[in-house]
Design an enzyme around this catalytic site. Structure first.
Site, short mmCIF file in Angstrom:
data_model
loop_
_atom_site.label_atom_id
_atom_site.label_comp_id
_atom_site.label_asym_id
_atom_site.label_seq_id
_atom_site.Cartn_x
_atom_site.Cartn_y
_atom_site.Cartn_z
N LYS A 160 -8.83 2.89 -5.93
CA LYS A 160 -8.58 1.59 -5.50
C LYS A 160 -8.65 1.28 -4.00
O LYS A 160 -7.86 1.54 -3.36
CB LYS A 160 -7.33 1.08 -6.01
CG LYS A 160 -7.16 -0.30 -6.29
CD LYS A 160 -7.41 -1.33 -5.17
CE LYS A 160 -6.24 -1.49 -4.11
NZ LYS A 160 -6.54 -2.54 -3.07
N CYS A 218 -5.35 4.02 12.66
CA CYS A 218 -4.05 4.69 12.70
C CYS A 218 -3.76 5.45 13.70
O CYS A 218 -2.72 5.84 13.90
CB CYS A 218 -3.61 4.92 11.13
SG CYS A 218 -4.61 6.35 10.60
N GLU A 278 3.44 -2.19 15.19
CA GLU A 278 2.02 -1.69 15.01
C GLU A 278 1.21 -3.16 15.08
O GLU A 278 1.24 -3.83 14.27
CB GLU A 278 1.79 -1.16 13.90
CG GLU A 278 0.37 -0.46 13.81
CD GLU A 278 -0.20 0.28 12.66
OE1 GLU A 278 -0.96 1.20 12.67
OE2 GLU A 278 0.57 -0.23 11.58
#
Length: 498
Positions: A173, A281, A383
């Site tokens: 997915k 990330c 973040e």
């Protein structure tokens, strides 16, 4: 307009939900495609295909499975330019960065070619009187991966290559923001000889995610995305008895010691902080110079470099970075810059006003640089996921060490120094999962493993490397004895190797 469905049972099928999502071209801001969003029934159809195909694939000897991956690598190399352009147009990263995205995924596929060796069990002859013991690794069955927008080639390959090499069937997915490359990878796997049903791609949103988590035939799920969603998926997967490895957000620090090569350090910070518009990330988002002199030297060199970053359309091979993935992402990053100003940080470089001539509707933003950021500010704690670098000045080494160690996130960290003792001490003591020494983005090579600590990672096993084989297989241990004709009678105490 291009319509993107699902890849189920070896072919692309149109969605039936009636729901779609827009796929933008970030450099122009235009909608370039629509992608179908799956229902629970469509996810279930993919699982049924995978469940039917997996037993024969799992029984195929590992060398034959590996040959499919070898052919897949040839096809990716053949189509590399087309894949990179598709990726750049859907995500927004530059063409060279898109090729790097693909290459880092390819490296994990190359690692998976060693599955015949990596899946070998153990054997002990004579563990007891006439008793031999051996173990074997067997595939789990049907497994799934939920992957993010920021690496639409790399992370799907990180997930499906080891899983399929181990003999599993895989449900992917991908992000609905840039689904084109994952769909194309599935087509290439089929062209390479993978049986239909072993790799299925189901496009969707939360409905598809929850269907994966609740499906009883999916035995394991891997996820990469934000920390709140990682925790949600980990907890819901555990509640339904699934294995889960879920990787979340990050706030990667770069510690700059007084003896660091400042030119090398600034090069590293600019590339790691602003590459891919900060949508990584493992991007460096916090620079921590140790001591006032170090901080002043850093800012003196860093400010002009950030001011002169070249932002351009994704297809410009000379651009340092391109647009963000969506307008919502752009607005979110701008909002964080406003928050930083209100919190009292000094905005040394403001890139919010950047406009790309000829691409005025694209999702562009120039590099932003904050100085005098403190650890109580939101721009430090949260973040941002954009082209924003925060400088937090540390008085000494111990304070610099505490900053990443005490932060909620623990994905990656780097230290820049010429002092081997300081580097060794830092690597041993810092409370972070991946450490770079004069390396700004310490993503391990494919035969090690990738994973952060604290709120950057949920689960006991990391991505790729040896951990991926452990995650996608179950160990069976056999204790055997062949009767020798001597009858010993019933034994009612617990068996021991007397």
């Amino acid at each position: 307009m291009r319509l993107i469905g699902h890849f189920i049972g070896g072919r692309e099928v149109k969605g039936t939900s009636g729901r779609t999502a827009d796929v933008f071209e970030p450099m122009t801001g235009m909608v370039q495609a629509k992608v179908d969003l799956a229902t629970k029934a469509e996810l279930r159809a993919a699982v049924e295909n995978a469940k039917a195909a997996q037993p024969e694939w799992g029984a195929t000897n590992p060398q034959r499975r590996v040959r499919v991956l070898m052919k897949f690598l040839e096809l990716v190399a053949r189509d590399n330019d087309a894949l990179a352009e598709l990726l750049a147009r859907e995500h927004g990263k530059t063409l060279p960065d898109a090729k790097g995205d693909i290459l880092r995924g390819v490296e994990v596929v190359e690692f998976a070619l060693g599955i015949p060796q990596l899946m070998k069990g153990e054997y002990t002859e004579g563990a007891g009187p006439g008793i031999d013991i051996y173990s074997m690794r067997q595939p789990l069955g049907v497994v799934a991966g939920i992957t993010p927008f920021n690496f639409p080639a790399m992370i799907p390959m990180w997930k499906f290559a080891p899983a399929i090499a181990c003999g599993n069937a895989f449900i992917l997915k991908p992000s609905e923001r840039d689904p084109g490359v994952p769909m194309r990878l599935a087509e290439l796997m089929l062209e390479a000889g993978l049986p239909p049903g072993i790799l299925n791609v189901v496009n969707g949103d939360k409905e598809a995610v929850d269907a994966i988590l609740d499906d009883p035939d999916i035995r394991a799920v891997g996820f990469v995305g934000s920390s709140p969603i990682a925790q949600y998926i980990y907890e819901r997967a555990a509640a339904t008895g699934k294995r889960a490895q879920c990787f979340g957000g990050a706030k990667n620090h770069a510690i700059i010691m007084p003896d660091a090569d400042m030119d090398q350090t600034v090069d590293a910070l600019v590339g790691a902080g602003y590459g891919a518009a900060g949508e990584r990330c493992m991007a460096v988002s916090v620079a921590v110079p140790v001591g006032k002199t170090t901080a002043d030297r850093l800012m003196e060199k860093l400010i002009p470099r950030v001011e002169n970053l070249k932002i351009g359309p994704s297809i410009d091979p000379t651009a340092d970075f391109g647009p963000l993935v969506t307008k919502e992402a752009l607005n979110r990053v701008r909002n964080y810059v406003e928050i930083g100003i209100k919190e009292g940080a000094k905005l040394a470089v403001d890139g919010r006003g950047f406009k790309m001539q000829g691409y005025e509707n694209g999702f562009y933003m120039g590099g932003c640089l904050f100085d005098n950021v403190t650890k109580d500010m939101r721009i430090y704690k949260e973040e941002i996921f954009g082209p924003v670098l925060s400088v937090v000045r540390a008085h000494d080494y111990d304070e610099a060490l505490r900053l990443p160690s005490e932060h909620d996130y623990g994905n990656g960290v780097a230290i820049f120094t010429r002092d081997g003792d300081a580097a060794r001490d830092f690597a041993a003591r810092v409370n972070v999962g991946m450490v770079g020494i004069n390396v700004p983005i310490p993503v391990p090579v494919a035969y090690y493993t990738f994973g952060g600590w604290k709120r950057s990672g949920f689960g006991d096993l990391n991505q790729y490397g040896p951990d991926s084989v452990r995650f996608y297989t179950k160990t069976k241990t056999v204790t055997s004895r062949w009767p020798s004709g001597v009858k010993e009678g019933a034994e009612f105490s617990i068996p021991t190797m007397k």
